[in-house]
Scaffold this active site. Structure first.
Site, mmCIF file in Angstrom:
data_model
loop_
_atom_site.group_PDB
_atom_site.id
_atom_site.type_symbol
_atom_site.label_atom_id
_atom_site.label_comp_id
_atom_site.label_asym_id
_atom_site.label_seq_id
_atom_site.Cartn_x
_atom_site.Cartn_y
_atom_site.Cartn_z
ATOM 1 N N GLU A 39 16.810 -4.789 -11.597
ATOM 2 C CA GLU A 39 15.877 -5.323 -12.515
ATOM 3 C C GLU A 39 15.320 -6.180 -11.905
ATOM 4 O O GLU A 39 16.891 -7.234 -12.010
ATOM 5 C CB GLU A 39 16.486 -4.650 -14.802
ATOM 6 C CG GLU A 39 15.741 -3.779 -14.158
ATOM 7 C CD GLU A 39 16.810 -3.199 -15.852
ATOM 8 O OE1 GLU A 39 16.955 -4.338 -16.299
ATOM 9 O OE2 GLU A 39 16.861 -2.302 -16.726
ATOM 10 N N ARG A 95 -4.380 1.147 -0.677
ATOM 11 C CA ARG A 95 -5.122 1.827 0.705
ATOM 12 C C ARG A 95 -4.969 3.446 -0.470
ATOM 13 O O ARG A 95 -5.097 4.348 0.274
ATOM 14 C CB ARG A 95 -3.927 2.260 2.108
ATOM 15 C CG ARG A 95 -4.302 0.636 2.839
ATOM 16 C CD ARG A 95 -4.179 0.771 3.931
ATOM 17 N NE ARG A 95 -2.227 0.556 3.927
ATOM 18 C CZ ARG A 95 -1.367 -0.004 4.807
ATOM 19 N NH1 ARG A 95 -1.727 0.685 5.913
ATOM 20 N NH2 ARG A 95 -0.436 -0.704 3.767
ATOM 21 N N HIS A 129 -9.349 -2.624 0.999
ATOM 22 C CA HIS A 129 -9.367 -2.237 2.174
ATOM 23 C C HIS A 129 -10.796 -1.064 1.944
ATOM 24 O O HIS A 129 -11.213 -1.162 3.225
ATOM 25 C CB HIS A 129 -8.221 -1.045 2.605
ATOM 26 C CG HIS A 129 -8.168 0.064 2.922
ATOM 27 N ND1 HIS A 129 -7.920 -0.435 3.672
ATOM 28 C CD2 HIS A 129 -8.278 1.513 2.631
ATOM 29 C CE1 HIS A 129 -8.210 0.718 4.873
ATOM 30 N NE2 HIS A 129 -8.179 1.982 4.165
ATOM 31 N N LYS A 191 -10.897 5.486 15.787
ATOM 32 C CA LYS A 191 -9.408 6.203 15.696
ATOM 33 C C LYS A 191 -9.017 7.323 14.821
ATOM 34 O O LYS A 191 -10.285 7.884 14.307
ATOM 35 C CB LYS A 191 -8.311 4.639 15.029
ATOM 36 C CG LYS A 191 -7.438 4.865 14.684
ATOM 37 C CD LYS A 191 -6.715 3.195 14.259
ATOM 38 C CE LYS A 191 -7.035 3.923 12.557
ATOM 39 N NZ LYS A 191 -6.770 2.087 11.780
ATOM 40 N N SER A 223 0.011 -3.638 9.486
ATOM 41 C CA SER A 223 1.162 -2.647 8.398
ATOM 42 C C SER A 223 2.229 -2.829 9.643
ATOM 43 O O SER A 223 3.372 -3.789 10.034
ATOM 44 C CB SER A 223 1.368 -1.842 7.502
ATOM 45 O OG SER A 223 2.133 -1.294 6.751
HETATM 46 C C1 R5P Z 1 -6.636 1.491 8.110
HETATM 47 O O1 R5P Z 1 -7.780 1.910 7.721
HETATM 48 C C2 R5P Z 1 -6.401 0.058 8.023
HETATM 49 O O2 R5P Z 1 -7.742 -1.063 7.955
HETATM 50 C C3 R5P Z 1 -5.710 -0.825 9.227
HETATM 51 O O3 R5P Z 1 -6.071 -0.662 9.896
HETATM 52 C C4 R5P Z 1 -4.132 -0.365 9.029
HETATM 53 O O4 R5P Z 1 -3.983 -0.070 7.507
HETATM 54 C C5 R5P Z 1 -3.292 -0.712 9.628
HETATM 55 O O5 R5P Z 1 -1.623 -0.437 9.532
HETATM 56 P P1 R5P Z 1 -1.265 -0.306 10.556
HETATM 57 O O6 R5P Z 1 -0.860 -1.585 10.893
HETATM 58 O O7 R5P Z 1 0.003 0.140 10.366
HETATM 59 O O8 R5P Z 1 -1.479 0.796 11.629
#
Ligand code: R5P
Length: 292
Positions: A39, A95, A129, A191, A223
């Site tokens: 905490e 997200r 996002h 992608k 990320s």
């Molecule tokens: C996805 O649509 C976002 O715009 C980023 O490309 C994504 O969240 C990046 O995450 P990571 O680095 O884990 O691929």
């Protein structure tokens, strides 16, 4: 005493300090004591204005801890000020703005309720996002972009025939905006992401136009680095020149930075929505403009 106070969360102290200077506000910082069970006990150091408080804190890792912190800061601010604005430069959970797979909880909906009940009358975020996230809030919302600040950094580099690249179709508009500001052209790759494992794949086939050009891969968040690494590996195969990465929020979890560099990226440039090694671009001026 100023009629404005900036109350800073622990994860965003230097940005909050910069902001308070720019808008001539009192600066109030948080002192955190963590108990053995995890905490947090938060103590505010400084005086809060009766008129208006700006609570600034990114919901960056530790995400759930920082979320509780920011809601606590808003609650305390509202006990003292008649108006409370929440500035969340990096909006964690953004997200999770829709139900991708059956049964998933849309956490942004939960956040919409929590920010309101804590006492915020407005929320300001940076490069959220997707605009869907803010639709779950019934208070006033504002999304400001860090793209002009990032472009300002890249304009100082000497790049060969630069091209802006989005790693996915979702980022196409972002790449377009960057390219317009940078005065160059742009493309976006295709992608796919496995919703269960999180693994990404680039579907785009051959790309003649990247050959021998310097590229700037533009994304909102890095990320795990998966999206940037896959895009880099693909672009390198297409015989591009150097690859730079521009992103607003560099989470760079675990050893993402090392892996991205290993894949062939020359440099990663991010903003100070999340402070770290790559956060070379200060967005305090942009946030100040959004507040005043
Ligand atoms: C996805 O649509 C976002 O715009 C980023 O490309 C994504 O969240 C990046 O995450 P990571 O680095 O884990 O691929």
């Amino acid at each position: 005493m100023s009629k404005l106070t900036v109350i800073s969360g622990k994860s965003s102290e230097s940005l909050a300090k910069e902001l308070s200077k720019k808008i001539k506000a009192n600066f109030v910082k948080s002192e955190i004591k963590v108990f053995p069970d995890g905490e947090s006990k938060i103590t505010l150091i400084g005086k809060i204005s009766k008129k208006k408080s700006i609570v600034l804190q990114s919901i960056s890792p530790l995400v759930d801890t920082n979320l509780v912190h920011v809601l606590s800061l808003i609650t305390k601010a509202k006990e003292n000020s008649s108006e409370v604005v929440a500035v969340i430069p990096y909006m964690g959970y953004a997200r999770q703005d829709r139900e991708f797979l059956p049964g998933e909880i849309v956490t942004m909906k939960v956040l919409g309720k929590l920010f309101k009940s804590a006492g915020a009358s407005k929320i300001i975020v940076v490069d959220i996002h997707s605009s869907i996230g803010l639709k779950h809030f019934s208070i006033k919302t504002k999304n400001v972009t860090a793209i002009p600040d990032l472009v300002g950094f890249f304009k100082k580099l000497s790049l060969k025939n630069p091209l802006i690249v989005s790693p996915d179709q979702g980022g196409k508009e972002r790449a377009k905006e960057f390219a317009k500001e940078f005065n160059s052209d742009y493309i976006s790759l295709e992608k796919t992401r496995d919703r269960k494992t999180g693994k990404v794949k680039i579907k785009t086939k051959n790309l003649e136009e990247v050959k021998n050009r310097d590229l700037i891969l533009v994304d909102d968040i890095i990320s795990t680095g998966g999206s940037i690494i896959k895009a880099t590996q693909f672009l390198k195969k297409q015989k591009c020149r150097r690859i730079y990465v521009a992103c607003t929020h560099a989470l760079l979890m675990n050893d993402a930075e090392k892996k991205i560099k290993k894949a062939g990226v020359t440099s990663i440039i991010s903003t100070n929505t999340i402070p770290g090694k790559t956060s070379k671009v200060d967005i305090s001026k942009t946030i100040a403009k959004a507040i005043m």
